[in-house]
Scaffold this motif. Structure first.
Motif, mmCIF file in Angstrom:
data_model
loop_
_atom_site.group_PDB
_atom_site.id
_atom_site.type_symbol
_atom_site.label_atom_id
_atom_site.label_comp_id
_atom_site.label_asym_id
_atom_site.label_seq_id
_atom_site.Cartn_x
_atom_site.Cartn_y
_atom_site.Cartn_z
ATOM 1 N N SER A 13 0.837 -1.198 0.000
ATOM 2 C CA SER A 13 0.000 0.000 0.000
ATOM 3 C C SER A 13 0.873 1.250 0.000
ATOM 4 N N TYR A 14 0.283 2.348 -0.410
ATOM 5 C CA TYR A 14 0.935 3.666 -0.301
ATOM 6 C C TYR A 14 -0.087 4.576 0.350
ATOM 7 N N PHE A 15 0.350 5.350 1.330
ATOM 8 C CA PHE A 15 -0.608 6.058 2.204
ATOM 9 C C PHE A 15 -1.644 6.875 1.436
ATOM 10 N N ARG A 16 -1.231 7.579 0.365
ATOM 11 C CA ARG A 16 -2.236 8.416 -0.309
ATOM 12 C C ARG A 16 -2.625 7.902 -1.699
ATOM 13 N N SER A 17 -2.393 6.640 -1.920
ATOM 14 C CA SER A 17 -2.945 6.039 -3.144
ATOM 15 C C SER A 17 -4.422 5.768 -2.893
ATOM 16 N N SER A 18 -5.262 6.330 -3.757
ATOM 17 C CA SER A 18 -6.710 6.185 -3.543
ATOM 18 C C SER A 18 -7.132 4.728 -3.708
ATOM 19 N N CYS A 19 -6.440 4.008 -4.579
ATOM 20 C CA CYS A 19 -6.789 2.593 -4.809
ATOM 21 C C CYS A 19 -6.434 1.741 -3.591
ATOM 22 N N SER A 20 -5.320 2.075 -2.947
ATOM 23 C CA SER A 20 -4.947 1.366 -1.714
ATOM 24 C C SER A 20 -5.954 1.658 -0.617
ATOM 25 N N ASN A 40 6.580 3.075 -1.650
ATOM 26 C CA ASN A 40 6.596 4.525 -1.884
ATOM 27 C C ASN A 40 6.651 4.805 -3.388
ATOM 28 N N LEU A 41 5.590 5.422 -3.883
ATOM 29 C CA LEU A 41 5.454 5.608 -5.339
ATOM 30 C C LEU A 41 6.380 6.690 -5.893
ATOM 31 N N LEU A 42 6.978 7.482 -4.994
ATOM 32 C CA LEU A 42 7.851 8.564 -5.451
ATOM 33 C C LEU A 42 9.333 8.295 -5.164
ATOM 34 N N LYS A 43 9.611 7.612 -4.040
ATOM 35 C CA LYS A 43 10.985 7.399 -3.607
ATOM 36 C C LYS A 43 11.740 6.454 -4.554
ATOM 37 N N ILE A 113 -12.674 7.427 -13.878
ATOM 38 C CA ILE A 113 -12.072 8.660 -13.366
ATOM 39 C C ILE A 113 -10.608 8.444 -12.945
ATOM 40 N N GLN A 114 -10.419 7.574 -11.969
ATOM 41 C CA GLN A 114 -9.092 7.489 -11.333
ATOM 42 C C GLN A 114 -7.936 7.186 -12.288
ATOM 43 N N PRO A 115 -8.105 6.236 -13.236
ATOM 44 C CA PRO A 115 -6.947 5.923 -14.086
ATOM 45 C C PRO A 115 -6.498 7.104 -14.947
ATOM 46 N N LEU A 116 -7.426 8.050 -15.203
ATOM 47 C CA LEU A 116 -7.084 9.199 -16.046
ATOM 48 C C LEU A 116 -6.298 10.255 -15.278
ATOM 49 N N GLN A 117 -6.272 10.118 -13.956
ATOM 50 C CA GLN A 117 -5.552 11.101 -13.143
ATOM 51 C C GLN A 117 -4.551 10.426 -12.217
ATOM 52 N N ASN A 118 -4.148 9.207 -12.553
ATOM 53 C CA ASN A 118 -3.206 8.538 -11.650
ATOM 54 C C ASN A 118 -1.784 9.034 -11.884
ATOM 55 N N LEU A 119 -0.920 8.634 -11.012
ATOM 56 C CA LEU A 119 0.447 9.143 -11.009
ATOM 57 C C LEU A 119 1.152 8.953 -12.358
ATOM 58 N N ALA A 120 1.060 7.742 -12.906
ATOM 59 C CA ALA A 120 1.789 7.447 -14.147
ATOM 60 C C ALA A 120 1.318 8.341 -15.291
ATOM 61 N N TYR A 173 -11.138 12.608 -1.950
ATOM 62 C CA TYR A 173 -9.837 13.039 -1.403
ATOM 63 C C TYR A 173 -8.917 13.506 -2.541
ATOM 64 N N ASN A 174 -8.890 12.754 -3.642
ATOM 65 C CA ASN A 174 -8.089 13.174 -4.797
ATOM 66 C C ASN A 174 -8.622 14.480 -5.381
ATOM 67 N N ALA A 175 -9.934 14.615 -5.452
ATOM 68 C CA ALA A 175 -10.531 15.844 -5.983
ATOM 69 C C ALA A 175 -10.081 17.049 -5.149
ATOM 70 N N GLU A 176 -10.055 16.856 -3.835
ATOM 71 C CA GLU A 176 -9.605 17.957 -2.960
ATOM 72 C C GLU A 176 -8.130 18.249 -3.198
ATOM 73 N N ARG A 177 -7.384 17.178 -3.376
ATOM 74 C CA ARG A 177 -5.944 17.334 -3.626
ATOM 75 C C ARG A 177 -5.685 18.145 -4.891
ATOM 76 N N TYR A 178 -6.529 17.925 -5.898
ATOM 77 C CA TYR A 178 -6.344 18.636 -7.167
ATOM 78 C C TYR A 178 -7.256 19.849 -7.280
ATOM 79 N N LYS A 179 -7.761 20.306 -6.121
ATOM 80 C CA LYS A 179 -8.489 21.584 -6.016
ATOM 81 C C LYS A 179 -9.706 21.685 -6.935
HETATM 82 O O1 LIG Z 1 1.652 12.081 -5.316
HETATM 83 C C1 LIG Z 1 2.053 11.051 -4.741
HETATM 84 O O2 LIG Z 1 2.421 11.055 -3.561
HETATM 85 C C2 LIG Z 1 2.123 9.813 -5.523
HETATM 86 C C3 LIG Z 1 1.091 9.080 -5.925
HETATM 87 C C4 LIG Z 1 -0.235 9.132 -5.337
HETATM 88 O O3 LIG Z 1 -0.492 9.851 -4.420
HETATM 89 C C5 LIG Z 1 -1.246 8.230 -5.879
HETATM 90 C C6 LIG Z 1 -2.013 8.879 -6.951
HETATM 91 O O4 LIG Z 1 -1.933 10.029 -7.224
HETATM 92 C C7 LIG Z 1 -2.954 8.024 -7.700
HETATM 93 C C8 LIG Z 1 -4.268 7.973 -7.032
HETATM 94 O O5 LIG Z 1 -4.344 7.467 -5.929
HETATM 95 O O6 LIG Z 1 -5.255 8.385 -7.612
#
Ligand SMILES: O=C(O)/C=C\C(=O)CC(=O)CC(=O)O
Length: 218
Positions: A13-20, A40-43, A113-120, A173-179
């Motif tokens: 899991s990753y703490f702020r991954s919405s899918c997790s 950690n998706l960034l480290k 929705i989510q796959p269109l705004q995911n990290l990758a 939560y993601n919507a809030e993150r992206y304002k």
């Molecule tokens: O910025 C980061 O810390 C890295 C990745 C995420 O949080 C996960 C996502 O953005 C995808 C998602 O959960 O929708």
């Protein structure tokens, strides 16, 4: 190894991954104790891309769950497995029409929705990533608000917490993150607020995970 030395399921899991977060809510609601392996998706350029994790999930995404001798990825497949093997409390309604509506709303968020705004995706979009994420979340929420007007009671479908609710809260939560301006979606906002009062949604929250950085903890 199918489970941890403790015999518990293991959640990658990753703490702020919405899918997790969707899966953490399901585990909490069903009272399943588990061990967490943070990815950690960034480290290090993204630990999900490491060769060791590719063995766990060839798609190199979180979440993944080792449970009952198998390793599962894809949050809805995980949640449906938990539902079939640990049916209490129920996350899919008994009524077939309501169950279809739960799956419809879940897919709407999880595929639409989510796959269109995911990290990758956002990493490839580059500079315009905020505008990009806002566009797809707004587009999806406009439709979702209309859908919920027909399906919602206290929660997304009727008055029982369902898989759809597990998808909704992390997407808000993601919507809030992206304002994204949530004032335009009163039904989404109301249901989200009601759900966040439940313990399972609180203990699984991104601000409370083992890998949540100190400055983001609550
Ligand atoms: O910025 C980061 O810390 C890295 C990745 C995420 O949080 C996960 C996502 O953005 C995808 C998602 O959960 O929708």
């Amino acid at each position: 190894m199918a489970s941890s030395p403790s015999g518990k399921p293991v959640l990658y899991s990753y703490f702020r991954s919405s899918c997790s977060w969707r899966v953490r809510i399901a585990l909490a609601l069903k009272g399943i104790t588990y061990d967490q392996v943070p990815v950690n998706l960034l480290k290090d350029g993204g630990q999900q891309l490491a060769a060791e994790f590719q063995v766990v999930n060839p798609m190199q995404q979180v979440p993944a769950l080792k449970i009952d001798g198998i390793t599962l990825s894809q949050s809805l497949a995980i949640i449906e497995y938990l539902e079939e093997t640990r049916p209490n409390p129920r996350l899919l309604p008994q009524d077939q029409k309501k169950r279809a509506q739960v799956r419809m709303i879940s897919d709407h968020i999880v595929s639409g929705i989510q796959p269109l705004q995911n990290l990758a995706v956002l990493q490839r979009v580059g500079e315009k990533k905020l505008e990009w994420a806002q566009h797809y979340i707004t587009n999806g929420f406009q439709a979702l608000e209309r859908i919920l007007k027909n399906t919602a009671g206290r929660y997304c479908v009727g008055d029982e917490v369902s898989m759809a609710d597990l998808c909704l809260v992390p997407q808000v939560y993601n919507a809030e993150r992206y304002k994204v301006d949530l004032a335009l979606y009163p039904t989404i906002t109301r249901i989200n607020k009601t759900l966040l009062e439940l313990e399972a949604f609180q203990v699984s929250h991104p601000t409370k995970q083992p890998d949540t950085p100190a400055e983001l903890r609550a």
